[in-house]
Design a protein around this motif. Structure first.
Motif, PDB file in Angstrom:
ATOM      1  N   ASP A 466     -33.972  44.259   8.566  1.00  0.00           N
ATOM      2  CA  ASP A 466     -33.758  44.942   7.297  1.00  0.00           C
ATOM      3  C   ASP A 466     -33.420  46.415   7.536  1.00  0.00           C
ATOM      4  OD1 ASP A 466     -33.872  43.037   5.444  1.00  0.00           O
ATOM      5  OD2 ASP A 466     -35.875  43.493   4.661  1.00  0.00           O
ATOM      6  N   GLY A 467     -32.361  46.868   6.973  1.00  0.00           N
ATOM      7  CA  GLY A 467     -31.986  48.265   7.113  1.00  0.00           C
ATOM      8  C   GLY A 467     -31.462  48.624   8.482  1.00  0.00           C
ATOM      9  N   LEU A 469     -28.465  48.611   9.845  1.00  0.00           N
ATOM     10  CA  LEU A 469     -27.271  49.460   9.872  1.00  0.00           C
ATOM     11  C   LEU A 469     -27.585  50.881   9.432  1.00  0.00           C
ATOM     12  CD1 LEU A 469     -24.543  47.003   8.519  1.00  0.00           C
ATOM     13  CD2 LEU A 469     -25.007  47.650  10.880  1.00  0.00           C
ATOM     14  N   ASP A 470     -28.614  51.025   8.594  1.00  0.00           N
ATOM     15  CA  ASP A 470     -28.968  52.371   8.136  1.00  0.00           C
ATOM     16  C   ASP A 470     -29.536  53.230   9.261  1.00  0.00           C
ATOM     17  OD1 ASP A 470     -28.186  51.656   5.616  1.00  0.00           O
ATOM     18  OD2 ASP A 470     -30.188  51.039   4.980  1.00  0.00           O
ATOM     19  N   ARG A 471     -29.927  52.615  10.371  1.00  0.00           N
ATOM     20  CA  ARG A 471     -30.486  53.397  11.478  1.00  0.00           C
ATOM     21  C   ARG A 471     -29.409  54.168  12.241  1.00  0.00           C
ATOM     22  NH1 ARG A 471     -34.249  48.948  14.593  1.00  0.00           N
ATOM     23  NH2 ARG A 471     -34.939  47.761  12.771  1.00  0.00           N
ATOM     24  N   ASP A 473     -26.472  56.672  13.154  1.00  0.00           N
ATOM     25  CA  ASP A 473     -25.852  57.936  12.790  1.00  0.00           C
ATOM     26  C   ASP A 473     -24.339  57.743  12.890  1.00  0.00           C
ATOM     27  OD1 ASP A 473     -24.530  60.536  13.376  1.00  0.00           O
ATOM     28  OD2 ASP A 473     -26.570  61.330  13.202  1.00  0.00           O
ATOM     29  N   ASN A 474     -23.624  58.024  11.806  1.00  0.00           N
ATOM     30  CA  ASN A 474     -22.176  57.763  11.800  1.00  0.00           C
ATOM     31  C   ASN A 474     -21.437  58.533  12.886  1.00  0.00           C
ATOM     32  OD1 ASN A 474     -22.299  55.947   9.690  1.00  0.00           O
ATOM     33  ND2 ASN A 474     -22.071  57.533   8.120  1.00  0.00           N
ATOM     34  N   PRO A 486     -28.979  51.992  18.002  1.00  0.00           N
ATOM     35  CA  PRO A 486     -28.486  53.232  17.416  1.00  0.00           C
ATOM     36  C   PRO A 486     -28.672  54.396  18.389  1.00  0.00           C
ATOM     37  CG  PRO A 486     -30.004  52.092  15.934  1.00  0.00           C
ATOM     38  CD  PRO A 486     -30.121  51.433  17.264  1.00  0.00           C
ATOM     39  N   THR A 488     -29.330  58.115  19.336  1.00  0.00           N
ATOM     40  CA  THR A 488     -30.110  59.150  18.659  1.00  0.00           C
ATOM     41  C   THR A 488     -29.890  60.534  19.241  1.00  0.00           C
ATOM     42  OG1 THR A 488     -32.012  58.742  20.092  1.00  0.00           O
ATOM     43  CG2 THR A 488     -31.909  57.506  18.018  1.00  0.00           C
TER      44      THR A 488
END
Length: 901
Positions: A466-467, A469-471, A473-474, A486, A488
């Motif tokens: 859950d979530g 893709l939200d982790r 950073d573009n 992701p 960091t």
């Protein structure tokens, strides 16, 4: 009790169990307490026997246990005190002052109080004694099945006794023993009895050996930091390693004609774990001491499932180690050592998470090797509820950081004291009850591994990611190291910016720090600048240098921050120094190849000329070598001063054949202590000896992982072939030449630069091919050919003969390549009889080759040519192709690869 108080009390019970037989060590070392004190201790702790007007004491070591504790006590945590300082044992100001920790340890052969009975019961359960058997043992005089006494008998090896063939045979004499030496890479090997077992009549020699070992042990005890006594479980972890180092080869049982086959350490560790669990079970029920005494005297509650055996198994290890992104290959060696070490840390910290959650000391962990652990706990509802929460904690960590590609399977199984014993009856059913327990234990773990992350639970778990893709950073995007997490942060590396996840950064940091540090701290909050960014199940991991830099970590203990201090240094090069540096040891470090301690000359650098110019590292003294460097190490200089031979790596992957069968039915009389001993000793060959062997004799070999029953190594292609043969020979010696215990291995040779994940896959494929040779396995795959080990050794000898002829006659590459075609035909003769012509073709080619050879063209050389042709036919045609068929490709490829320009 608070959790901290419960942990401290459990640690005291564990210490009592761990030192209950320390008197055996002291007695055999000839320590003299004086006649008066010895008599007093004998009357208080030993069993008094009387027959025909003669009186004597049996199990005199009990009296020496009390005396040994008195001698060592100044270096122990506080064993005496007031109030609750020494709970659950009696304090000086208590009315039952005699119920002390010392008495609980020493009175295990004549227990009276509840705590004494718990230690005594654990002692009997660990040995698998039934009531009648133990009663006879308890009243017996010293004397072993090997004819020696408790001074002269040296420990047998369990490996020599393992049999997988169930057909009845007369047991052969056991001829191997362990020398009475501290734990070291050389001391773990058994020796012929005649080389290490003193004559029974030479009591002085036998005692002197024990005395030297005792003096070393007593001196080594002083090396544990005094400040660590303030946290008993921390100190106990150190002492556990100390006892393993100096008591791993001391036989435990030496009375009643038993076989001295289990070490004092392994027996004592099992007793400590069982005693702690038994005490905690009764403590949770608030049982009355008199009730405990009555039940244990009569074994009235031995069918009560008081114990919970907790297993953990780290799965997905290879996916974790070989996760690959765009930048993985450039940092292959550094990532390998960082990730491999991290896997060991994961297992250790997962086991520690279980222990801490249950307020159990480190001695409750019986087994920890190659990603697996076994813990003995009390079988209470609170324990099971806590384990369910721990499982969620572990799952959550692996879901977040490995995306479910790795995890720890956690399983538990209840057991009674009687489950550890043999059943009476005929020989066929002997020890069946304990065997059944082991089978259920194995099955339970397999079930847990098949139910990963509770995906089969009645209540569905929330979506795993859950979530997710939200982790991301573009701007940073995906981690360039593992290709999935992701990113960091960014870091500069050799003029290039690399985007890293937190986990990848930790793994690279470990790869760097392993070359500088040999000790780490497990803390609540982290210490110093060399601390990993991600906690492991709630623990912070810090790498540290010299202990003096941190005041032996005393301030961290007093601040209640330091939980464990682990030494992971490799053994000294002589292989004989005791593996003890004052701290608990964890065998989770592999050998790392480095450049020599001098500047690499331009001449030597030329050997690496075709290495990747962007490869990490340099040629500075002691700097780690990259995999590209290693690929060049098997080159050699030809007569013109040029480096020749292929630049290639070989992965060497292997594991013990039929390991489950060995543990489940290999021993005729299995016990809990024997199982723990067998696991520890199996692990020691790969975790202790193998890294030392690489460091001393095969210094260009990377240890990706080694421990438990398997190993995975990367190194120069030809050296790995030699290492494979050496390991096979050394392992045969390690298991006392037992033909039922062996391992299979796969060698995969590749060019440098191949992605690490592919290297691992090819190594695994080669190993699976070796395992498929037949039901016996015991094979090796090399260059795609699978042969028994005996054939692999013979092929090396055939290769030596081929090399000699090639040098003597200057055999051309074309001639050698032509032999491959003849091998193809020789292999297919049964399907295509016309291919038997290969014999004639070989004769024709050799005749033509010799006729054109310099110095042999003259007609006067006819006889010389005929002699050489016969020699070639004998060595290559008959001794090579005819004898070995397809497997003769191994020496042919070896020759071709090492001469290639």
């Amino acid at each position: 009790m608070t959790p901290q108080e419960l942990l401290a009390a459990s640690s005291r019970v564990a210490l009592s169990g761990l030192i209950h037989d320390i008197g055996k060590f002291a007695e055999r070392a000839g320590l003299d307490p004086g006649h008066e004190l010895l008599e007093a201790n004998l009357h208080q702790y030993a069993r008094r026997q009387q027959k025909g007007g003669r009186q004597w004491f049996t199990h005199r070591h009990s009296a020496y246990t009390a005396m040994a504790i008195d001698l060592l006590e100044r270096h122990f945590p506080r064993l005496k005190g007031t109030g609750d300082d020494v709970a659950p044992f009696a304090a000086w100001d208590a009315p039952d002052v005699d119920d002390s920790l010392i008495n609980a340890a020493a009175r295990h052969h004549k227990p009276e109080t509840a705590l004494q009975w718990l230690i005594a019961t654990a002692d009997r359960v660990a040995s698998g004694f039934e009531r009648e058997t133990f009663d006879r043992y308890n009243d017996a005089e010293e004397g072993t099945a090997t004819g020696g006494d408790h001074f002269s008998s040296r420990q047998l090896t369990l490996f020599e006794q393992i049999r997988l063939d169930e057909s009845p045979t007369k047991p052969a004499p056991l001829t191997y023993r362990y020398a009475l030496q501290p734990l070291s890479p050389k001391a773990i090997f058994p020796q012929p009895a005649k080389d290490c077992e003193p004559n029974k009549r030479d009591r002085e020699q036998a005692t002197q050996q024990y005395r030297r070992l005792w003096d070393q042990f007593a001196k080594a005890l002083e090396a544990i930091p005094e400040s660590h006594q303030e946290r008993l479980d921390l100190w106990l972890d150190h002492f556990d390693t100390l006892l393993a180092t100096f008591a791993h080869a001391i036989p435990s049982a030496t009375a009643f004609g038993v076989k001295p086959e289990v070490s004092l350490y392994d027996h004592s560790k099992a007793v400590a774990a069982l005693a702690t669990a038994l005490w905690r079970w009764h403590q949770a029920r608030d049982d009355d001491p008199q009730t405990i005494i009555a039940a244990h005297q009569q074994r009235a509650d031995w069918d009560e499932p008081k114990l919970l055996l907790i297993q953990g198994d780290l799965f997905g290890i290879q996916d974790f180690i070989f996760a690959a992104g765009g930048e993985t290959q450039r940092r292959a060696a550094k990532l390998l050592r960082g990730r491999s070490f991290y896997v060991g840390l994961l297992t250790e910290c997962a086991a520690m998470r279980v222990l801490d959650a249950l307020a159990l000391p480190p001695t409750s962990q019986i087994i920890n090797a190659a990603g697996k652990f076994l813990i003995v706990a009390p079988n209470t509802e609170a324990t099971r509820n806590t384990l369910a929460e721990v499982r969620k904690t572990l799952d959550a960590w692996f879901l977040e950081h490995s995306f479910a590609q790795a995890g720890v399977g956690l399983a538990w199984l209840e057991a009674s004291c009687n489950d550890f014993l043999s059943t009476r009856g005929d020989q066929k059913n002997s020890h069946q009850r304990f065997r059944d327990l082991m089978k259920r234990l194995f099955a339970q773990l397999e079930l847990a591994k098949a139910q990963r992350f509770e995906l089969c639970a009645e209540t569905p778990a929330p979506p795993l990611f859950d979530g997710f893709l939200d982790r991301f950073d573009n701007r940073l995007g995906v981690c360039q190291i593992d290709g999935r997490s992701p990113a960091t942060a960014e870091t500069a590396d050799q003029g290039k910016t690399i985007r890293l996840s937190r986990l990848a950064k930790d793994q690279i940091d470990i790869g760097n720090w392993l070359t500088r540090f040999e000790r780490l701290l497990v803390t609540r909050h982290g210490i110093g600048q060399h601390t990993l960014g991600i906690d492991l199940f709630g623990y912070r991991i810090s790498f540290t240098g010299e202990e003096a830099d941190s005041g032996r970590f005393g301030p961290a203990v007093r601040e209640d921050n330091l939980l464990r201090a682990w030494d992971f240094s490799l053994p000294e090069t002589d292989g004989e120094r005791a593996l003890w540096n004052g701290y608990a040891r964890r065998y989770i470090n592999g050998y790392i190849p480095r450049f020599e301690g001098t500047e690499t000359s331009a001449f030597e650098q030329d050997k690496y000329a075709r290495c990747d110019p962007e490869a990490e590292g340099d040629f500075s003294p002691y700097e780690p070598k990259t995999l590209n460097h290693l690929a060049c190490e098997d080159q050699r200089l030809d007569a013109n001063g040029r480096w020749v031979g292929i630049r290639a790596l070989s992965t060497l992957k292997g594991d013990i054949d039929n390991l489950g069968l060995i543990f489940q039915q290999g021993l005729a009389e299995p016990t809990f202590a024997k199982m723990a001993a067998l696991s520890r000793q199996t692990n020691a060959f790969f975790a202790v000896y193998l890294p030392w062997l690489c460091a001393t004799e095969y210094p260009n070999t990377y240890t990706v992982f080694a421990g438990g029953d398997d190993f995975f190594l990367i190194g120069p292609w030809r050296s790995q072939m030699a290492l494979a043969r050496r390991l096979r020979d050394d392992f045969a010696g390690y298991v006392a030449g037992n033909p039922d215990i062996h391992f299979s291995a796969g060698l995969s040779t590749t060019k440098p630069g191949l992605p690490i994940r592919q290297l691992a896959a090819l190594g695994e494929q080669a190993l699976e091919q070796a395992k498929g040779l037949g039901p016996e396995k015991n094979a090796v795959t090399c260059f795609g050919e699978t042969v028994p080990w005996s054939t692999f050794v013979a092929l090396a000898e055939a290769g030596t003969a081929l090399e000699r002829l090639a040098d003597e006659l200057s055999l051309s590459t074309g001639f050698i390549y032509g032999l491959l075609e003849l091998i193809d035909k020789a292999e297919s003769v049964h399907q295509r009889p016309e291919n038997a012509i290969w014999h004639s073709q070989f004769a024709y080619r050799t005749a033509r080759m010799l006729e054109r050879a310099p110095g042999l063209r003259d007609r006067s050389k006819v006889e010389e040519r005929r002699r050489l042709q016969q020699q070639l036919a004998q060595v290559i045609a008959l001794g090579g192709i005819e004898h070995f068929r397809g497997s003769y490709r191994i020496p042919l490829f070896t020759h071709l690869y090492q001469t290639r320009d």
